[in-house]
Design a protein around this motif. Structure first.
Motif, short mmCIF file in Angstrom:
data_model
loop_
_atom_site.label_atom_id
_atom_site.label_comp_id
_atom_site.label_asym_id
_atom_site.label_seq_id
_atom_site.Cartn_x
_atom_site.Cartn_y
_atom_site.Cartn_z
N PHE A 1 1.49 -1.32 -0.48
CA PHE A 1 -0.01 0.28 -0.04
C PHE A 1 0.85 1.53 -0.03
O PHE A 1 1.81 1.34 0.57
N ASP A 2 0.01 2.49 -0.66
CA ASP A 2 1.09 3.82 -0.40
C ASP A 2 1.13 4.39 0.56
O ASP A 2 2.44 4.65 1.23
N TYR A 3 -0.39 4.20 1.50
CA TYR A 3 -0.32 4.75 2.81
C TYR A 3 -1.06 3.55 4.06
O TYR A 3 -2.43 2.80 3.13
N VAL A 4 -0.73 3.08 4.93
CA VAL A 4 -1.27 2.49 5.49
C VAL A 4 -1.32 3.57 6.98
O VAL A 4 -0.99 3.72 7.76
N GLY A 5 -3.19 3.37 7.57
CA GLY A 5 -3.50 4.10 8.92
C GLY A 5 -3.15 2.07 10.08
O GLY A 5 -4.38 1.82 9.64
N VAL A 6 -2.21 2.11 11.03
CA VAL A 6 -2.57 1.59 11.98
C VAL A 6 -2.58 1.94 13.04
O VAL A 6 -2.96 3.11 14.19
N PHE A 7 -3.58 0.65 13.54
CA PHE A 7 -4.42 1.38 15.03
C PHE A 7 -3.98 -0.28 15.92
O PHE A 7 -4.46 -1.15 15.64
N ALA A 8 -3.88 0.15 17.29
CA ALA A 8 -4.03 -0.90 18.40
C ALA A 8 -5.30 -0.72 19.03
O ALA A 8 -5.70 0.09 19.08
N PHE A 9 -5.78 -2.45 18.95
CA PHE A 9 -6.79 -2.50 19.42
C PHE A 9 -7.04 -1.22 20.56
O PHE A 9 -6.56 -1.58 21.93
N SER A 10 -8.23 -1.30 20.71
CA SER A 10 -8.45 -0.32 21.86
C SER A 10 -10.43 -0.65 22.05
O SER A 10 -11.50 -0.88 21.56
N PRO A 11 -10.43 -1.03 23.12
CA PRO A 11 -11.26 -2.22 24.09
C PRO A 11 -12.40 -0.96 24.58
O PRO A 11 -12.28 -0.05 25.34
N GLU A 12 -13.45 -0.45 23.68
CA GLU A 12 -14.57 0.00 24.28
C GLU A 12 -15.58 -0.44 24.62
O GLU A 12 -16.65 -0.95 24.36
N GLU A 13 -15.78 0.81 25.89
CA GLU A 13 -16.86 0.54 26.44
C GLU A 13 -17.97 0.30 24.93
O GLU A 13 -18.32 1.14 24.64
N GLY A 14 -18.93 -0.83 25.81
CA GLY A 14 -20.29 -0.77 25.27
C GLY A 14 -19.93 -1.80 23.74
O GLY A 14 -21.11 -1.94 23.05
N THR A 15 -18.51 -2.00 23.68
CA THR A 15 -18.58 -2.66 22.49
C THR A 15 -18.83 -4.34 22.48
O THR A 15 -17.98 -4.14 23.64
N GLU A 16 -19.10 -5.25 20.85
CA GLU A 16 -18.45 -6.93 21.49
C GLU A 16 -17.35 -6.99 22.08
O GLU A 16 -17.22 -7.61 22.75
N ALA A 17 -16.16 -6.50 21.63
CA ALA A 17 -15.23 -6.87 22.03
C ALA A 17 -14.43 -6.21 22.73
O ALA A 17 -13.69 -7.52 23.56
#
Ligand code: SF4
Length: 431
Positions: free
Chosen positions: A319-335
Motif C-alpha cells: 500500500f502507498d499509505y496505511v493507518g495502523v491502530f492498536a485495538f482499543s477496548p471500547e465500553e459498550g462494544t462486543e469486543a
C-alpha cells in the motif's frame, strides 16, 4: 442595539465532524450570528467532539476543561458541546460538566441556532434554511452518507451515529455544485462507508451513480473517494473512475486485518488472498492508482500467527499509505467483553511492527515518484514560504504533500516535476 453574539467553532475528530462543523457554521451565519475563528472575540464556543475511541473522549474532556477557563475569563460566555461525545453518552455527560451550558447530539445539530438564541437571549432568530456550507478553501469534504449498517465488533460508531443514512443524490449534487462554484478544486467524498451509498434508498442508485453525477458537473475540479469498504469496490465503480478525468486514481479501503479468522471475529468479511486479488483487480483497472488502508493490531483472540499473517499481507500488498491502530477496548462494544484479550504491551508492539513494515514500503512508493511529472493542487505555504500542495495520490491531512520552492497562489493547479522524496513528502519544481 445589542451586538450580535460572536460564535467560535472548534472541531475535534474526523472529516465527518469537519463537515458537520462547516454546516453548523453556515447555519449560524445564515441565522445572523457572527462566526469568528478568534476565541478571544467569541461569546459562545461550540466544541464539536469525537468519541469513537477512549483517547478521543479524553481529548474532548481536556478541551472542555480548557474552555471552562476561557469561560471564566469574561461574563456572559457560554460553552456548547456537540458531536459524538453527547451522542455516545447522552444525558450521562450533563452532571459531569457543569461548566457546559448545552449539549447537542449529532442528530440535533440543525437546532444549534435555536440553542444559541436561548443561551444568548437573542430573539427572532429565523430558521436558517440558508446555505448548507461555508466557502471552503481549495479542498472540501462532501459527506454523502452518515451512520453505519455494519456492526464491526470493536466499533462504537453505529451506536453514536445511528443506522446508515444516504444523503439524497440531488442534495449531494447541489452541495457539490455550490462548493465547486465557490472555489473548491477537490471534493473528497466521505461517510462511514461510502460504498454502501443508496442501500437505504429505494432509488437503486449507488456510489458509481454519485460519482458519475458529480464528475458530470462543469468546472475544473477533481474528486476523491475515502472509506470504501472492500466489498464495495465494484467493476462498475472502477469503470466510472477510469472513464472520468475528474476522478482521482486513489482509493482508501479499510481492511482492518488479513486473517479470515480474526476478521470473522470482528464481524467483517475477507482474508489475505481475496484482498490481494482485489488489489490486483484495482491496479489492473487503474494503473498508477494510490491505495490507502487501515489495519488493527491486537484484536481479541489474535494469535502471533495471525499477526505475522497481517505483516506478510502488508509486504505483499504494498500500500502507498496505511493507518495502523492498536485495538482499543471500547465500553459498550462486543469486543470489549470478549475473552482472549491481547495484553496492551503486545497490542502496541504488534502495531509498531505493522507501522515499520508499512513505512518501509510507503517510503519506497514515495521515492518511486522521483522523475514523475504530476498535477498538484496548491493549498498552503510552509514556514520557509515554499508552496505546498497535493497530487491526486495524496489525500488531505493523512498522506504526504508536495513542496515546491516557488510562490504559487492557493487554489492553483500546476504540473510539477518530482526531484526528491523526503519521507512521504515529495519535493518538486514547477515544469
Ligand atoms: S464499517 Fe466502519 S463505521 Fe461501520 S461499524 Fe465497521 S468500523 Fe465502524
Amino acid at each position: 442595539m445589542t451586538p450580535t453574539p460572536a460564535i467560535s467553532l472548534i472541531t475535534l475528530g474526523c472529516p465527518k465532524n469537519e463537515v458537520d462543523s462547516d454546516r453548523m457554521s453556515a447555519s449560524l451565519g445564515s441565522a445572523g450570528y457572527r462566526v469568528t475563528s478568534e476565541l478571544a472575540e467569541a461569546d459562545v464556543v461550540v466544541l464539536n467532539t469525537c468519541a469513537f475511541i477512549s483517547e478521543a473522549v479524553e481529548e474532548g474532556i481536556a478541551a472542555i476543561l480548557e474552555l471552562a477557563e476561557w469561560k471564566s475569563g469574561a461574563p456572559g460566555r457560554s460553552i456548547v458541546v456537540t458531536g459524538c461525545l453527547p451522542s455516545r453518552y447522552g444525558d450521562a455527560v450533563v452532571p459531569e460538566f457543569p461548566e457546559v451550558d448545552a449539549f447537542v447530539q449529532v442528530a440535533e445539530e440543525t437546532s444549534l441556532p435555536q440553542v444559541i438564541s436561548r443561551l444568548t437571549e437573542t430573539s427572532n432568530i429565523p430558521d436558517s434554511g440558508g446555505a448548507r456550507r461555508t466557502l471552503p478553501g481549495p479542498t472540501a469534504y462532501l459527506q454523502i452518507a452518515d451512520g453505519c449498517h455494519r456492526h464491526c465488533a470493536y466499533c462504537t460508531i453505529p451506536a453514536i451515529r445511528g443506522p446508515y443514512k444516504s444523503v439524497p443524490l440531488e442534495e449531494i449534487v447541489t452541495e457539490a455544485a455550490f462548493l465547486v462554484g465557490n472555489g473548491a478544486k477537490e471534493l473528497v467524498l466521505i461517510g462511514q462507508d461510502i460504498s454502501a451509498y443508496g442501500r437505504d434508498l429505494a432509488t437503486g442508485v449507488g456510489l458509481p451513480d454519485v460519482l458519475r453525477a458529480i464528475t458530470a458537473l462543469a468546472g475544473d475540479f477533481r474528486v476523491r473517494l475515502m472509506y470504501v469498504q472492500p466489498d464495495g469496490v465494484s467493476d462498475e465503480l472502477l469503470e466510472v473512475i477510469v472513464g472520468s478525468e475528474k476522478a482521482c486514481r486513489y482509493l482508501d479501503i479499510p481492511l482492518q486485518h488479513a486473517s479470515g479468522r480474526v476478521l470473522r471475529g470482528m464481524h467483517r468479511s475477507g482474508e489475505a488472498n481475496a484482498f490481494l486479488e482485489l488489489i490486483a483487480r484495482i491496479r489492473h483497472a487503474l494503473p498508477g492508482v494510490a491505495l490507502r488502508t487501515t489495519v488493527m493490531a491486537g484484536f481479541p483472540g489474535e494469535t502471533s500467527a495471525d499477526a505475522r499473517m497481517l505483516e506478510a499481507f502488508l509486504r505483499d500488498a504494498r500500500f502507498d499509505y496505511v493507518g495502523v491502530f492498536a485495538f482499543s477496548p471500547e465500553e459498550g462494544t462486543e469486543a470489549d467483553a470478549m475473552a482472549q484479550q491481547v495484553p496492551k504491551r503486545t497490542r502496541l508492539a504488534r502495531a509498531q511492527r505493522l507501522r515499520d513494515i508499512a513505512d518501509a514500503i510507503g517510503l519506497e512508493q514515495a521515492a518511486a515518484h522521483v522523475g514523475d511529472a504530476v498535477s498538484v493542487l496548491f493549498e498552503s505555504f510552509d514556514e520557509a514560504g515554499n508552496s505546498v500542495g497535493r497530487t491526486c495520490g495524496q489525500a488531505p491531512e493523512v498522506d504526504g504533500e508536495v513542496v515546491v520552492s516557488a510562490h504559487v497562489p492557493v487554489g492553483e493547479v500546476h504540473t510539477v516535476r518530482i526531484i526528491e522524496s523526503v519521507g512521504y513528502d515529495l519535493i518538486g519544481e514547477l515544469s
